[in-house]
Design an enzyme around this catalytic site. Structure first.
Site, short mmCIF file in Angstrom:
data_model
loop_
_atom_site.label_atom_id
_atom_site.label_comp_id
_atom_site.label_asym_id
_atom_site.label_seq_id
_atom_site.Cartn_x
_atom_site.Cartn_y
_atom_site.Cartn_z
N ASN A 7 0.76 -1.06 -0.12
CA ASN A 7 0.06 0.06 -0.05
C ASN A 7 0.81 1.32 -0.02
O ASN A 7 1.37 1.34 1.10
CB ASN A 7 -0.77 0.22 1.22
CG ASN A 7 -1.69 1.29 1.33
OD1 ASN A 7 -1.77 1.88 0.58
ND2 ASN A 7 -2.24 1.38 2.59
N LYS A 9 0.17 4.24 -0.23
CA LYS A 9 -0.64 5.51 0.44
C LYS A 9 -0.39 6.61 -0.62
O LYS A 9 -0.26 6.35 -1.89
CB LYS A 9 0.07 5.72 1.67
CG LYS A 9 -0.16 4.46 2.49
CD LYS A 9 -0.05 4.58 4.15
CE LYS A 9 -0.28 3.12 4.63
NZ LYS A 9 -0.43 3.37 6.28
N HIS A 85 -9.65 1.22 4.59
CA HIS A 85 -8.32 1.29 5.53
C HIS A 85 -8.55 2.45 6.61
O HIS A 85 -9.24 3.20 6.71
CB HIS A 85 -7.43 2.07 4.73
CG HIS A 85 -5.78 1.92 5.12
ND1 HIS A 85 -5.39 3.17 5.99
CD2 HIS A 85 -4.81 1.13 4.91
CE1 HIS A 85 -4.19 2.71 6.42
NE2 HIS A 85 -3.90 1.42 5.74
N GLU A 87 -6.82 4.74 7.83
CA GLU A 87 -6.72 6.27 7.54
C GLU A 87 -8.05 6.89 6.57
O GLU A 87 -8.53 7.95 6.92
CB GLU A 87 -5.66 6.52 6.52
CG GLU A 87 -4.36 6.37 7.54
CD GLU A 87 -3.07 5.61 6.63
OE1 GLU A 87 -2.99 5.64 5.43
OE2 GLU A 87 -2.30 4.88 7.29
N GLU A 152 -5.91 -5.22 10.44
CA GLU A 152 -5.01 -4.17 10.56
C GLU A 152 -5.14 -3.50 12.03
O GLU A 152 -5.93 -2.47 11.90
CB GLU A 152 -5.01 -3.12 9.57
CG GLU A 152 -4.35 -3.64 8.08
CD GLU A 152 -3.74 -2.72 7.24
OE1 GLU A 152 -2.62 -2.90 6.80
OE2 GLU A 152 -4.35 -1.70 6.94
N GLY A 158 2.23 2.00 10.77
CA GLY A 158 3.36 2.94 10.66
C GLY A 158 3.89 3.27 11.97
O GLY A 158 4.70 4.09 12.22
N SER A 194 3.26 -2.42 10.62
CA SER A 194 4.44 -2.45 10.39
C SER A 194 5.00 -3.79 10.22
O SER A 194 6.01 -4.26 10.85
CB SER A 194 4.71 -2.02 12.32
OG SER A 194 4.27 -0.81 12.39
P1 PGA Z 1 2.65 0.28 7.58
O1 PGA Z 1 1.11 0.51 6.88
O2 PGA Z 1 3.19 -1.29 7.18
O3 PGA Z 1 3.55 1.23 7.22
O4 PGA Z 1 2.32 0.10 9.18
C1 PGA Z 1 0.33 -0.68 6.84
C2 PGA Z 1 -1.03 -0.31 6.12
O5 PGA Z 1 -1.34 1.09 6.59
O6 PGA Z 1 -1.58 -0.96 5.40
#
Ligand code: PGA
Length: 232
Positions: A7, A9, A85, A87, A152, A158, A194
């Site tokens: 992803n 983003k 997601h 976000e 998730e 993150g 992560s």
């Molecule tokens: P990350 O993001 O691997 O940077 O923690 C995962 C995600 O948001 O799908």
């Protein structure tokens, strides 16, 4: 065979994507690789990697300024789309009901939605993780059509931290049981938050983890490719 989904983003450039696709074309793997990129970079994938979007409108067309329909995404050659997601739930107010409508629109256009569910830090601290996760799966998944579920934990995205293996195992078992109740036992379940080349093999060895959804570590070939090659 595992599913390794990236992803990006709101990151990347067409050149960076072309470079990633070139690098992926030269690896040998049985794993399924998906890269979800910004709308402006959507394109065809190749034998190793399929391309996906990161969100999709619930509507098919009309006066929805700024939105992109599932048919428009499918037209680019993309095959997948992330919905729900963390976000999007946080910044766009996506609820389970909205996520389900987005997923249904994706399925109707021939895309496979990657439906994200997971608990916030406050929900975890209140002991509600399993309730939020089960409800997320039940309420965000349309009745018919292929989907992928991504668990998730929102507090770990993150953050450079992951839940314990036992916590991941418990959440994934619950997702599996919920999917079985829904008559969807063969739905792949990804873990996200992560994930990196170091922790990915151990995470993907946990029962009911069919793959990973990778954010930050999917941006550079030297970080992403070892995750793909680390499991088979
Ligand atoms: P990350 O993001 O691997 O940077 O923690 C995962 C995600 O948001 O799908």
């Amino acid at each position: 065979m595992k599913i390794i989904a990236g992803n990006w983003k709101m990151n990347g450039t067409p050149d960076a994507l072309a470079n990633m696709i070139d690098r992926l074309e030269n690896i040998t793997t049985d794993n399924m690789v998906i890269l979800c990129v910004p709308f402006t970079m959507l394109r065809n994938g190749n034998a190793v990697v399929q391309i996906g979007a990161q969100d999709v409108s619930r509507h098919t067309s009309g006066a929805y300024t700024g939105e992109v329909s599932a048919a428009m995404i499918a037209d680019t050659g993309a095959k997948y789309v992330i919905v729900g997601h963390s976000e999007c739930r946080q910044y766009h107010g996506d609820t389970n009901e909205i996520v389900r409508a987005r997923a249904a629109a994706a399925i109707a256009a021939g895309l496979v939605p990657i439906i994200c569910v997971g608990e916030t830090a406050a929900e975890r601290d209140a002991g509600k993780t399993l309730e939020i996760v089960a409800r997320g799966v039940r309420e965000s998944t349309p009745d018919a059509g292929d989907v992928i579920i991504a668990y998730e934990p929102r507090w770990a995205i993150g953050a450079g931290i992951t839940p314990t293996d036992d916590d991941i195992a418990n959440a994934h078992k619950l997702v599996r049981d919920t999917l079985i109740e829904m008559g969807r036992e063969n739905t792949p379940i990804l873990y996200g938050a992560s994930v990196n080349a170091k922790n990915a093999p151990q995470i993907m060895a946990i029962p009911n983890v069919d793959g990973v959804l990778v954010g930050g570590a999917s941006l550079k070939p030297d970080d992403f490719i070892p995750i793909i090659l680390g499991v088979n």
